[in-house]
Design an enzyme around this catalytic site. Structure first.
Site, PDB file in Angstrom:
ATOM      1  N   ARG A 164      41.507  10.170 -30.000  1.00 48.07           N
ATOM      2  CA  ARG A 164      40.883   8.999 -29.399  1.00 48.07           C
ATOM      3  C   ARG A 164      40.563   7.954 -30.453  1.00 48.07           C
ATOM      4  O   ARG A 164      40.407   8.262 -31.636  1.00 48.07           O
ATOM      5  CB  ARG A 164      39.598   9.389 -28.655  1.00 48.07           C
ATOM      6  CG  ARG A 164      38.526   9.988 -29.540  1.00 48.07           C
ATOM      7  CD  ARG A 164      37.295  10.363 -28.709  1.00 48.07           C
ATOM      8  NE  ARG A 164      36.673   9.200 -28.140  1.00 48.07           N
ATOM      9  CZ  ARG A 164      35.788   8.435 -28.770  1.00 48.07           C
ATOM     10  NH1 ARG A 164      35.448   8.717 -30.022  1.00 48.07           N
ATOM     11  NH2 ARG A 164      35.247   7.396 -28.183  1.00 48.07           N
ATOM     12  N   LEU A 165      40.502   6.723 -29.990  1.00 42.55           N
ATOM     13  CA  LEU A 165      40.010   5.613 -30.794  1.00 42.55           C
ATOM     14  C   LEU A 165      38.814   5.030 -30.058  1.00 42.55           C
ATOM     15  O   LEU A 165      38.842   4.906 -28.830  1.00 42.55           O
ATOM     16  CB  LEU A 165      41.082   4.536 -30.967  1.00 42.55           C
ATOM     17  CG  LEU A 165      42.325   4.892 -31.797  1.00 42.55           C
ATOM     18  CD1 LEU A 165      43.320   3.742 -31.754  1.00 42.55           C
ATOM     19  CD2 LEU A 165      41.941   5.210 -33.228  1.00 42.55           C
ATOM     20  N   ASP A 166      37.756   4.680 -30.773  1.00 48.29           N
ATOM     21  CA  ASP A 166      36.606   4.065 -30.133  1.00 48.29           C
ATOM     22  C   ASP A 166      37.044   2.832 -29.348  1.00 48.29           C
ATOM     23  O   ASP A 166      38.024   2.165 -29.683  1.00 48.29           O
ATOM     24  CB  ASP A 166      35.560   3.668 -31.177  1.00 48.29           C
ATOM     25  CG  ASP A 166      34.821   4.874 -31.733  1.00 48.29           C
ATOM     26  OD1 ASP A 166      34.904   5.950 -31.113  1.00 48.29           O
ATOM     27  OD2 ASP A 166      34.174   4.746 -32.784  1.00 48.29           O
ATOM     28  N   ARG A 167      36.273   2.521 -28.327  1.00 52.94           N
ATOM     29  CA  ARG A 167      36.615   1.395 -27.452  1.00 52.94           C
ATOM     30  C   ARG A 167      36.821   0.107 -28.240  1.00 52.94           C
ATOM     31  O   ARG A 167      37.713  -0.695 -27.919  1.00 52.94           O
ATOM     32  CB  ARG A 167      35.491   1.205 -26.426  1.00 52.94           C
ATOM     33  CG  ARG A 167      35.741   0.078 -25.443  1.00 52.94           C
ATOM     34  CD  ARG A 167      34.665   0.027 -24.382  1.00 52.94           C
ATOM     35  NE  ARG A 167      33.363  -0.284 -24.942  1.00 52.94           N
ATOM     36  CZ  ARG A 167      32.934  -1.524 -25.201  1.00 52.94           C
ATOM     37  NH1 ARG A 167      33.736  -2.570 -24.966  1.00 52.94           N
ATOM     38  NH2 ARG A 167      31.743  -1.734 -25.690  1.00 52.94           N
ATOM     39  N   VAL A 169      37.885  -0.307 -31.253  1.00 48.39           N
ATOM     40  CA  VAL A 169      38.869  -0.186 -32.334  1.00 48.39           C
ATOM     41  C   VAL A 169      40.281  -0.342 -31.785  1.00 48.39           C
ATOM     42  O   VAL A 169      40.614   0.195 -30.732  1.00 48.39           O
ATOM     43  CB  VAL A 169      38.726   1.184 -33.031  1.00 48.39           C
ATOM     44  CG1 VAL A 169      39.781   1.352 -34.121  1.00 48.39           C
ATOM     45  CG2 VAL A 169      37.324   1.329 -33.621  1.00 48.39           C
TER      46      VAL A 169
END
Length: 388
Positions: A164-167, A169
């Site tokens: 996952r990537l933070d929202r 990023v």
């Protein structure tokens, strides 16, 4: 499910998580992607800490996005039910009771940048994730997500994010087309065969030599932010560190004397680890208002949460954004909804210092997998070209 009398004359079709997003649900204005509001039913089992609270007090205290008067009306009209029954506003919740909330759902907007497909294979999909878009349904987001957009615009489903990537990023995101392939990738990440790396634009001239930050990270769920914890060897205190062990390696790629482009290699994966470790070095991410602080120990952001501190409010564009968002020509107005006639939830645009949503302002943090992309001067130039 029973509904109150006031809804008998309304044609209401609500959705569940099983309803797939479709292309026509999106509205694009001023570089921002909105979702047409829709009816949705949230279902939850009462937590032990909710026991004994009245149904109205429970919703007012736990779900602060709507005023108390709305929850009173929702209970009376049957939009909020307990164990499938309409209850009194004085009903006291018991543990494990099934609580349903039928509402007119308004999702927060995201940037209208395309979700670019870089490579599509029978069992793997590689895309470029824009900043501000969450990877999968969570919180207030369901259709305005990477998974939802790919399903609506490219008919790609099901998809299984392997990382996952933070929202906030942007970067390379790999999704598996099957659960078994996703498990295989996760095993490779855990074993170190595949690594995650990031590129960040930070404040100041970052040290030329590799920097290793080995400091615990403690995430505060209530505040929505992390802090660094280090053991004070000079203190006689026997206090135990609450945070989780965390380690990040940083290497400077280039600098222009004001900002630096830094390669970030997280050895562990804690919430906001890179952000708070960069802050700890004295070189926070250049336009990240949550951790952009002159003093690491202070780090004050006036109580903003991680999601709320990412975008700066541009007063020059306020009037045009307001006029567009207030138009309800793209969806049906719900008389009980506290967000109508806005497309976005109330407070998303107008609350100063909280949620100025301007598409051009993104967090200067890019994620990628080392097997798929090279760090180059072109990427460094791209980050330097982003204006604060």
């Amino acid at each position: 499910m029973k509904r109150g009398r006031e809804e008998e004359d309304m044609e209401i079709v609500w959705q569940t998580p099983a309803n797939p997003p479709e292309r026509h649900v999106y509205v694009f204005r001023n570089g921002i992607r909105y979702v047409r509001p829709y009816y949705f039913e949230f279902i939850s089992h009462a937590k032990n800490r909710w026991a004994g609270k009245t149904i109205v007090d429970l919703f007012t205290e736990e779900f602060k996005g709507r005023p108390r008067d709305y929850y009173v009306s929702a209970v009376k009209s049957g939009r909020i039910q307990v164990d499938g029954q309409v209850v009194s506003v004085y009903h006291r919740v018991q543990p494990s009771q099934k609580i349903r909330h039928f509402l007119h759902r308004h999702e927060p907007p995201v940037t209208a940048l395309d979700v670019t497909i870089l490579q599509e294979e029978p069992d793997v999909l590689t895309i470029c994730k824009p900043a501000s878009v969450p990877v999968h349904p969570c919180g207030q987001y369901r259709k305005n997500t990477i998974v939802g957009i790919l399903q609506a615009e490219h008919d790609l489903a099901p998809l299984y994010p392997i990382h996952r990537l933070d929202r906030l990023v942007s970067g390379l995101l790999i999704l598996a087309r099957s659960a078994s392939k996703a498990d295989l990738f996760r095993q490779q990440i855990e074993s170190g065969v595949v690594e995650k790396q990031y590129v960040a634009r930070v404040v100041g001239v970052f040290p030329e030599n590799e920097q290793v930050v080995d400091a615990n990270v403690n995430f505060n769920h209530r505040e929505g932010r992390s802090t660094v914890e280090v053991e004070d060897i000079c203190s006689n205190s026997n206090s135990v560190l609450k945070g989780k062990a965390a380690c990040t390696k940083f290497t400077r790629i280039s600098t222009n004397g004001i900002h630096s482009i830094v390669s970030c290699h997280p050895i562990t994966g804690r919430t906001h680890q890179i952000w708070v470790h960069l802050q700890y070095t004295g070189h926070p991410i250049a336009n990240d208002m949550l951790y952009l602080s002159k003093f690491v120990a202070d780090g004050s952001t006036e109580g903003l949460s991680a999601g709320r501190a990412s975008f700066k409010f541009n007063r020059n564009e306020k009037s045009s954004v307001e006029s567009e968002v207030n138009s309800n020509e793209d969806f049906c107005f719900d008389p009980m909804c506290t967000n109508c006639p806005n497309l976005a939830p109330k407070g998303m645009v107008y609350r100063k210092k909280v949620y100025g949503f301007i598409a051009c302002d993104t967090v200067d943090l890019v994620g990628f997998m080392n097997a798929h992309i090279q760090i180059g001067q072109s990427l460094a130039s791209l980050l330097f070209s982003v204006s604060l």
